[in-house]
Design an enzyme around this catalytic site. Structure first.
Site, PDB file in Angstrom:
ATOM      1  N   GLU A   1      -6.588   5.126   7.947  1.00 52.09           N
ATOM      2  CA  GLU A   1      -6.233   6.510   7.597  1.00 52.09           C
ATOM      3  C   GLU A   1      -7.386   7.202   6.875  1.00 52.09           C
ATOM      4  O   GLU A   1      -7.572   8.417   6.998  1.00 52.09           O
ATOM      5  CB  GLU A   1      -4.936   6.517   6.761  1.00 52.09           C
ATOM      6  CG  GLU A   1      -3.738   6.232   7.659  1.00 52.09           C
ATOM      7  CD  GLU A   1      -2.532   5.637   6.964  1.00 52.09           C
ATOM      8  OE1 GLU A   1      -2.494   5.600   5.724  1.00 52.09           O
ATOM      9  OE2 GLU A   1      -1.626   5.186   7.682  1.00 52.09           O
TER      10      GLU A   1
ATOM     11  N   GLU B   1      -5.463  -4.531  10.761  1.00 54.91           N
ATOM     12  CA  GLU B   1      -4.360  -3.596  10.998  1.00 54.91           C
ATOM     13  C   GLU B   1      -4.633  -2.803  12.273  1.00 54.91           C
ATOM     14  O   GLU B   1      -5.369  -1.803  12.230  1.00 54.91           O
ATOM     15  CB  GLU B   1      -4.244  -2.608   9.835  1.00 54.91           C
ATOM     16  CG  GLU B   1      -4.042  -3.261   8.489  1.00 54.91           C
ATOM     17  CD  GLU B   1      -3.486  -2.271   7.480  1.00 54.91           C
ATOM     18  OE1 GLU B   1      -2.389  -2.526   6.981  1.00 54.91           O
ATOM     19  OE2 GLU B   1      -4.131  -1.243   7.224  1.00 54.91           O
TER      20      GLU B   1
ATOM     21  N   SER C   1       3.462  -2.185  10.277  1.00 61.01           N
ATOM     22  CA  SER C   1       4.922  -2.291  10.462  1.00 61.01           C
ATOM     23  C   SER C   1       5.470  -3.673  10.113  1.00 61.01           C
ATOM     24  O   SER C   1       6.393  -4.167  10.766  1.00 61.01           O
ATOM     25  CB  SER C   1       5.319  -1.903  11.895  1.00 61.01           C
ATOM     26  OG  SER C   1       4.968  -0.552  12.143  1.00 61.01           O
TER      27      SER C   1
ATOM     28  N   ASN D   1       0.875  -1.171   0.000  1.00 58.74           N
ATOM     29  CA  ASN D   1       0.000   0.000   0.000  1.00 58.74           C
ATOM     30  C   ASN D   1       0.912   1.222   0.000  1.00 58.74           C
ATOM     31  O   ASN D   1       1.518   1.552   1.016  1.00 58.74           O
ATOM     32  CB  ASN D   1      -0.882  -0.045   1.265  1.00 58.74           C
ATOM     33  CG  ASN D   1      -1.675   1.227   1.471  1.00 58.74           C
ATOM     34  OD1 ASN D   1      -1.773   2.067   0.579  1.00 58.74           O
ATOM     35  ND2 ASN D   1      -2.249   1.380   2.653  1.00 58.74           N
ATOM     36  N   TRP D   2       1.011   1.854  -1.162  1.00 59.40           N
ATOM     37  CA  TRP D   2       1.967   2.965  -1.294  1.00 59.40           C
ATOM     38  C   TRP D   2       1.476   4.264  -0.655  1.00 59.40           C
ATOM     39  O   TRP D   2       2.221   5.235  -0.573  1.00 59.40           O
ATOM     40  CB  TRP D   2       2.284   3.214  -2.786  1.00 59.40           C
ATOM     41  CG  TRP D   2       3.163   2.174  -3.396  1.00 59.40           C
ATOM     42  CD1 TRP D   2       3.629   1.031  -2.795  1.00 59.40           C
ATOM     43  CD2 TRP D   2       3.702   2.169  -4.724  1.00 59.40           C
ATOM     44  NE1 TRP D   2       4.409   0.325  -3.670  1.00 59.40           N
ATOM     45  CE2 TRP D   2       4.476   1.006  -4.867  1.00 59.40           C
ATOM     46  CE3 TRP D   2       3.596   3.040  -5.818  1.00 59.40           C
ATOM     47  CZ2 TRP D   2       5.146   0.682  -6.044  1.00 59.40           C
ATOM     48  CZ3 TRP D   2       4.259   2.722  -6.993  1.00 59.40           C
ATOM     49  CH2 TRP D   2       5.026   1.558  -7.101  1.00 59.40           C
ATOM     50  N   LYS D   3       0.217   4.283  -0.259  1.00 58.88           N
ATOM     51  CA  LYS D   3      -0.347   5.491   0.370  1.00 58.88           C
ATOM     52  C   LYS D   3      -0.075   6.716  -0.526  1.00 58.88           C
ATOM     53  O   LYS D   3      -0.063   6.585  -1.742  1.00 58.88           O
ATOM     54  CB  LYS D   3       0.211   5.657   1.793  1.00 58.88           C
ATOM     55  CG  LYS D   3       0.016   4.369   2.614  1.00 58.88           C
ATOM     56  CD  LYS D   3       0.251   4.547   4.082  1.00 58.88           C
ATOM     57  CE  LYS D   3      -0.041   3.230   4.784  1.00 58.88           C
ATOM     58  NZ  LYS D   3       0.064   3.305   6.233  1.00 58.88           N
TER      59      LYS D   3
ATOM     60  N   GLY E   1       2.801  -1.136   4.266  1.00 57.31           N
ATOM     61  CA  GLY E   1       2.885   0.278   3.908  1.00 57.31           C
ATOM     62  C   GLY E   1       4.322   0.670   3.626  1.00 57.31           C
ATOM     63  O   GLY E   1       4.873   0.443   2.544  1.00 57.31           O
ATOM     64  N   GLY E   2       4.982   1.243   4.637  1.00 56.64           N
ATOM     65  CA  GLY E   2       6.319   1.805   4.476  1.00 56.64           C
ATOM     66  C   GLY E   2       7.302   0.887   3.762  1.00 56.64           C
ATOM     67  O   GLY E   2       8.042   1.331   2.867  1.00 56.64           O
TER      68      GLY E   2
ATOM     69  N   HIS F   1      -9.548   1.648   5.137  1.00 52.75           N
ATOM     70  CA  HIS F   1      -8.259   1.818   5.816  1.00 52.75           C
ATOM     71  C   HIS F   1      -8.415   2.825   6.962  1.00 52.75           C
ATOM     72  O   HIS F   1      -9.137   3.819   6.821  1.00 52.75           O
ATOM     73  CB  HIS F   1      -7.194   2.289   4.822  1.00 52.75           C
ATOM     74  CG  HIS F   1      -5.810   2.195   5.382  1.00 52.75           C
ATOM     75  ND1 HIS F   1      -5.322   3.119   6.273  1.00 52.75           N
ATOM     76  CD2 HIS F   1      -4.835   1.267   5.215  1.00 52.75           C
ATOM     77  CE1 HIS F   1      -4.088   2.756   6.620  1.00 52.75           C
ATOM     78  NE2 HIS F   1      -3.768   1.643   5.986  1.00 52.75           N
TER      79      HIS F   1
ATOM     80  N   GLY G   1       2.777   2.179  10.840  1.00 54.17           N
ATOM     81  CA  GLY G   1       3.797   3.212  10.661  1.00 54.17           C
ATOM     82  C   GLY G   1       4.537   3.566  11.936  1.00 54.17           C
ATOM     83  O   GLY G   1       5.246   4.557  11.992  1.00 54.17           O
TER      84      GLY G   1
HETATM   85  P1  PGA Z   1       2.907   0.246   7.615  1.00 56.16           P
HETATM   86  O1  PGA Z   1       1.445   0.492   7.004  1.00 56.16           O
HETATM   87  O2  PGA Z   1       3.404  -1.062   7.051  1.00 56.16           O
HETATM   88  O3  PGA Z   1       3.715   1.429   7.172  1.00 56.16           O
HETATM   89  O4  PGA Z   1       2.740   0.161   9.105  1.00 56.16           O
HETATM   90  C1  PGA Z   1       0.532  -0.555   6.850  1.00 56.16           C
HETATM   91  C2  PGA Z   1      -0.777  -0.032   6.309  1.00 56.16           C
HETATM   92  O5  PGA Z   1      -1.248   1.003   6.774  1.00 56.16           O
HETATM   93  O6  PGA Z   1      -1.383  -0.637   5.385  1.00 56.16           O
END
Ligand code: PGA
Length: 253
Positions: free
Chosen positions: A95, A164, A210, A10-12, A231-232, A93, A170
């Site tokens: 966010e 999640e 993470s 997930n590149w956000k 994500g990251g 999600h 993150g």
């Molecule tokens: P993260 O994000 O791996 O940076 O913790 C995961 C996500 O929000 O899908």
């Protein structure tokens, strides 16, 4: 259990066309790990370009508007992301829930529109630290999922769940394998209840928060973990592929 492990990046809100070289590297390497299903969800602006690069990996969107074409400045609907090459969409999600005040009703409407457009859905759920500390994590997460699950007449090949915990996104903090196993089992029981055990078995439950190459193996070998939403660590081909390799090794184990 359903199919291959599923590793989704997930590149956000990261990535310009310079990221296409990472997508290409992920795609080419994924061809060597056919036991793992690999996908990325770039920002809208890159979906079509990544789709054109992708021979092996799946491409998806991170969200969509629930409506038909219409006067909604700045919005993009499910049919549009499908037309750009997306095969799935991430919905709910944390966010989006936090930054845009997305409610369960809105997410359910998005699910309907995604199914209508022929997209698969990665449906996210997860509790805050306060909710966990109050001992209400399971009730909260199952409460997020229950109304959404009813939208899938046939979950096979349509629905993936991503658990999640918000406090692990993150932050570098992951849930313990025992926490993950307990929540994934609770989600599995709910899927069994709603769809029956046979159809429930087709739905993978991913863990997200993470996930990195060095903790991927432990997470991916936890019972009921069918893959990871990353994500990251998905922003560089090298680290993302470290997770893909860990997933392929769990398949060999
Ligand atoms: P993260 O994000 O791996 O940076 O913790 C995961 C996500 O929000 O899908």
């Amino acid at each position: 259990m359903a199919e291959r492990p599923y590793i989704v990046g997930n590149w956000k809100m990261f990535g310009t066309r310079a990221m296409l070289s990472e997508a290409r590297a992920i795609d080419r390497a994924a061809q060597r790990y056919m036991k793992v299903e690999v996908a990325v969800a770039p920002p809208y602006t890159l979906i079509h370009a990544v789709h054109k690069e992708a021979e092996q990996i799946g491409v998806g969107a991170q969200d969509c508007h629930p409506g038909e074409e219409g006067p909604h400045t700045g919005d993009i609907n499910a049919a549009m992301v499908a037309d750009a090459g997306a095969k799935f969409v991430i919905l709910g999600h944390s966010e989006r829930r936090q930054d845009h005040g997305e409610t369960g009703d809105l997410i359910n409407a998005k699910i309907e529109s995604a199914i209508e457009a022929g997209l698969r859905v990665i449906l996210c759920c997860g509790e805050s630290l306060e909710t966990r500390d109050a001992g209400q994590a399971e009730d909260f997460v199952l409460g997020q999922l229950r109304p959404a699950l009813e939208k899938f007449e046939d979950p096979a090949d349509r629905l993936t769940i991503a658990y999640e915990p918000i406090w692990a996104i993150g932050t570098g903090r992951t849930a313990t394998p025992l926490d993950i196993e307990a929540m994934h089992k609770a989600i599995r029981n709910l899927l069994d209840e709603v769809y029956g055990a046979e159809r429930s078995a087709d739905v993978r439950i991913l863990y997200g928060g993470s996930v990195k190459p060095d903790n991927a193996r432990e997470i991916l070998t936890t019972p009921e973990v069918g893959g990871a939403l990353v994500g990251g660590a998905s922003l560089s081909a090298e680290t993302f592929l470290g997770i893909v390799v860990a997933a392929s090794e769990t398949e060999d184990a």
